[in-house]
Design a protein around this motif. Structure first.
Motif, PDB file in Angstrom:
ATOM      1  N   GLU A   1       7.159  -6.516   3.272  1.00  0.00           N
ATOM      2  CA  GLU A   1       7.501  -7.279   4.476  1.00  0.00           C
ATOM      3  C   GLU A   1       6.501  -6.992   5.603  1.00  0.00           C
ATOM      4  N   ASP A   2       6.106  -5.704   5.730  1.00  0.00           N
ATOM      5  CA  ASP A   2       5.123  -5.348   6.769  1.00  0.00           C
ATOM      6  C   ASP A   2       3.812  -6.082   6.529  1.00  0.00           C
TER       7      ASP A   2
ATOM      8  N   GLN B   1       3.856   1.191   3.202  1.00  0.00           N
ATOM      9  CA  GLN B   1       4.474   0.127   4.006  1.00  0.00           C
ATOM     10  C   GLN B   1       5.317  -0.721   3.054  1.00  0.00           C
ATOM     11  N   SER B   2       6.128  -1.590   3.622  1.00  0.00           N
ATOM     12  CA  SER B   2       6.889  -2.510   2.765  1.00  0.00           C
ATOM     13  C   SER B   2       6.081  -3.797   2.596  1.00  0.00           C
TER      14      SER B   2
ATOM     15  N   GLY C   1       9.296 -11.803  -0.569  1.00  0.00           N
ATOM     16  CA  GLY C   1      10.592 -11.134  -0.631  1.00  0.00           C
ATOM     17  C   GLY C   1      11.776 -12.079  -0.676  1.00  0.00           C
TER      18      GLY C   1
END
Lengths: 291, 400
Positions: free
Chosen positions: B388-389, B385-386, A256
């Motif tokens: 990031e998770d 979920q993202s 990200g």
């Protein structure tokens, strides 16, 4: 009166002269150290939206990273490994440096220092990859051990592998710095200690080490700094298992593009190194109490 | 012949000769023989360097490419550059996140052609980073599978935005001396006690956690996990931790499989073991019974590019039989041909590689057959979920 005026003018000219020489390094440090450091600190408060950094002043990244156990695990691991690397490098380097400073001729010392510098001619990454051939289970060391019925031992992708990498990076530098430091010890003081009945071991601990203290601590400090910030050895020889802080920075940016969170890790690393460096230098230049 | 002459004085010290060398230079007077000799040498040099000179002259149009490593190398684009007076200027990335970030941080029009992982095309499109394509420009009738024409995310509101060019399958990659083909038929082989400390991970959460999801029997729903299923995937993954010997990038994965340090690898497939296998290493990759994951690579035209026509022509070339064979034989990492013409030509020019990878009609491990049987699932991003998770858990897992 006239003499005083001339003296002041001379002093002023001298200061200007000194300033001219100081300016490049000051400008360099401001541009390439202080500036990026301030930007990194500011970036740690930014946010990321759609892979783009948004300027903000939020504590989210700090809270996020500090609340994660994996951050602290990596921190303690990195600190521990760097400390271990410093101790090992200092202990291994000292006998070699001692011999180079006191036991060999000037000519031999020059050649050995030249040989210690040679590894820096090649890329650190290439040197680390060359350890694969030596440390692998099918590598040189295990092949030799197999002749005496030992092994194979797993050395790659372990903490041992990481420490081998750290030594590759730091040991030549530590030996060089220690040698220069020991070579500058006044030989008359060593001779005086001997004349006064000091044993060789006691001479080392009571005379040589205290006199060479500054250089020895600076060598150890360099080793700590290089090991603490090294990405290559723990990744390629340690198998990223578990990851150190530099690996965590890479992991964080990969997912990200969380550069602000990576900046949090980097700021913590910088704060740690600055604290360690000041403490080490304070210790190095601390004057001995008069008896 | 001397370009600069000085009078020879035998017995003089070199230092003095050097001084004369500097001071007593005379004018160059070539003889007729000199002229002939050096003209011949010049002509020979010109002839010998012609291919390189030609290549240099061909650099008339520069095409900026954003791609995974290897796509801008001579084995893929060299022949195309020669034939079309273009020169590719590649910028390589590793991972879709990295690709999106590079585009986001560059002015519009920086990249003329973008090679994207299939699952990231919709994000490129949503962000307005790529141009619309004309479906009539591409030979979709030649695709080996209808999904390749209508790949998820490549079309939006009936408009085409990307053309798939290659793919590959991820599953169990293993050392054939340590793990048998029967054992490799299930992800359970990663837990084999004999290979404790010898299981490696490709250091990217998406394929490894996707495989753990398949191991848990999530099948086609491997990316769409509710809380209970996500917790179960985390538990399964954590139970593998004691088996793990390391987390590696491409180079580390390659080396650790080659020198036998790792005997099974989670998160990769033939795109790495294929290179080693061709080199004689005892490694292989299979799609286990729980299913495999497909990586997909697709070309897009960058928004704002003023070379859209040249890029369109290049995409047509890469989907042509010749381009497909080059892609299948790519030196950096092999991929499957996705067109009928490409597969046919591959079988003609490199039957060994076609056999090795199952790209022969009727073979049991034919990638198209595996897709049709429902054993292959296209790589995607987590649905509930993202990213990031998933990444947070991956960091915890690495530290466990």
């Amino acid at each position: 009166m006239n003499t005083q005026k001339k003296s002041t003018q001379k002093k002023r000219r001298f200061n200007l002269y000194a300033m001219v020489w100081r300016t490049p390094i000051i400008v360099w440090q401001l541009l390439f150290f202080v500036g990026p450091l301030l930007f990194m600190i500011a970036m740690s408060f930014f946010l990321v939206k759609n892979y783009r950094m948004i300027e903000a002043f939020e504590m989210k990244n700090w809270i996020k990273m500090f609340s994660k156990n994996y951050f602290w695990d990596s921190y303690y691991l990195t600190f521990g490994l760097a400390s271990l690397s410093t101790i090992i490098a200092t202990v291994i380097a000292f006998p070699a440096s001692f011999a180079l400073a006191f036991k060999v001729s000037d000519n031999v010392r020059r050649w050995v220092i030249f040989l210690l510098i040679i590894p820096f001619f090649t890329s650190y990454l290439v040197r680390i990859f060359s350890w694969y051939v030596i440390l692998a289970e099918s590598g040189v060391i295990n092949a030799m051990l197999s002749y005496v019925g030992l092994g194979p031992y797993t050395m790659l992708n372990t903490m041992f592998g990481t420490l081998v990498g750290y030594m590759t990076l730091c040991l030549p530098l530590v030996v060089i710095l220690q040698t220069f430091s020991l070579a500058n010890v006044d030989k008359n003081l060593i001779q005086a200690a001997k004349n006064l009945g000091c044993s060789p071991i006691k001479t080392i601990y009571s005379v040589i080490i205290p006199l060479a203290k500054t250089g020895l601590i600076v060598a150890a400090l360099f080793c700590f700094i290089l090991s603490f910030g090294d990405f290559v050895s723990p990744y390629y020889l340690g198998g990223s298992k578990p990851p150190t802080l530099p690996i965590l920075i890479i992991d964080t940016t990969k997912s990200g593009q969380q550069w602000p969170r990576a900046a949090v890790v980097a700021v913590v690393m910088m704060a740690t190194l600055i604290t360690i460096a000041f403490a080490a230098l304070a210790l190095a230049y601390k004057k001995r109490a008069s008896r | 012949m001397n370009f600069i002459r000085f009078k020879d004085k035998p017995g003089r010290a070199p230092y003095k000769q050097g001084r004369e060398f500097m001071s007593k230079k005379t004018i160059f007077k070539p003889s007729r023989r000199d002229v002939l000799k050096y003209s011949a040498a010049g002509a020979a040099a010109t002839v010998l360097s012609t291919p390189f000179v030609h290549r240099t002259w061909a650099q008339t149009t520069e095409i900026n490419m954003l791609a995974w490593y290897g796509h801008g190398e001579a084995d893929i684009v060299g022949a195309y550059e020669e034939a079309n007076n273009v020169k590719f200027k590649p910028k390589y990335y590793a991972g879709g996140d990295n690709m999106l970030a590079l585009i986001a941080q560059s002015p519009p029009g920086t990249y003329d052609v973008i090679l994207s992982d299939g699952e990231f095309v919709q994000q490129l499109n949503a962000a307005g980073y790529i141009d619309e394509l004309n479906p009539a420009d591409y030979n979709f009738d030649d695709m080996l599978h209808e999904d390749f024409t209508n790949f998820p995310g490549h079309w939006a509101a009936g408009k085409l935005h990307s053309v798939m060019v290659r793919c590959g399958h991820l599953g169990v990659s293993y050392n054939t001396n340590a793990v048998s083909a029967e054992e490799a038929a299930s992800y359970a082989c990663f837990w084999k006690p004999e290979i404790q400390g010898k299981v490696g991970h490709f250091d990217w959460h998406l394929p490894s956690l996707g495989m753990m999801s398949l191991k848990n029997g999530n099948g086609a729903g491997l990316w769409d996990l509710d809380d209970a299923a996500w917790n179960a995937v985390q538990e399964t993954t954590m139970s593998l931790r004691s088996q793990v010997g390391g987390f590696f990038d491409y180079g580390g994965t390659f080396n650790s499989l080659k020198n036998g340090e790792m005997q099974a690898m989670c998160g990769i497939g033939d795109w790495i073991t294929g290179v080693l296998e061709k080199d004689g290493a005892p490694v292989a990759s299979v799609v286990p019974k729980e299913g495999g994951i497909q990586w997909t690579e697709s070309y897009c035209i960058g928004k704002g590019s003023d070379k859209a026509d040249q890029v369109k022509h290049f995409i047509q070339y890469m989907t042509s039989p010749e381009g497909q064979v080059k892609s299948a034989q790519m030196a950096a990492y092999p991929g499957f041909a996705i067109t009928k013409g490409g597969r046919k030509l591959l079988n003609e020019v490199d039957p060994k590689e076609a056999q090795r990878t199952g790209q022969v009609d009727g073979m049991a491990n034919d990638p198209i057959t595996l897709i049709k049987e429902g054993r292959i699932h296209y790589r995607d991003i987590p649905q509930q979920q993202s990213l990031e998770d998933w990444n947070d858990f991956w960091s915890e897992y690495k530290n466990a």
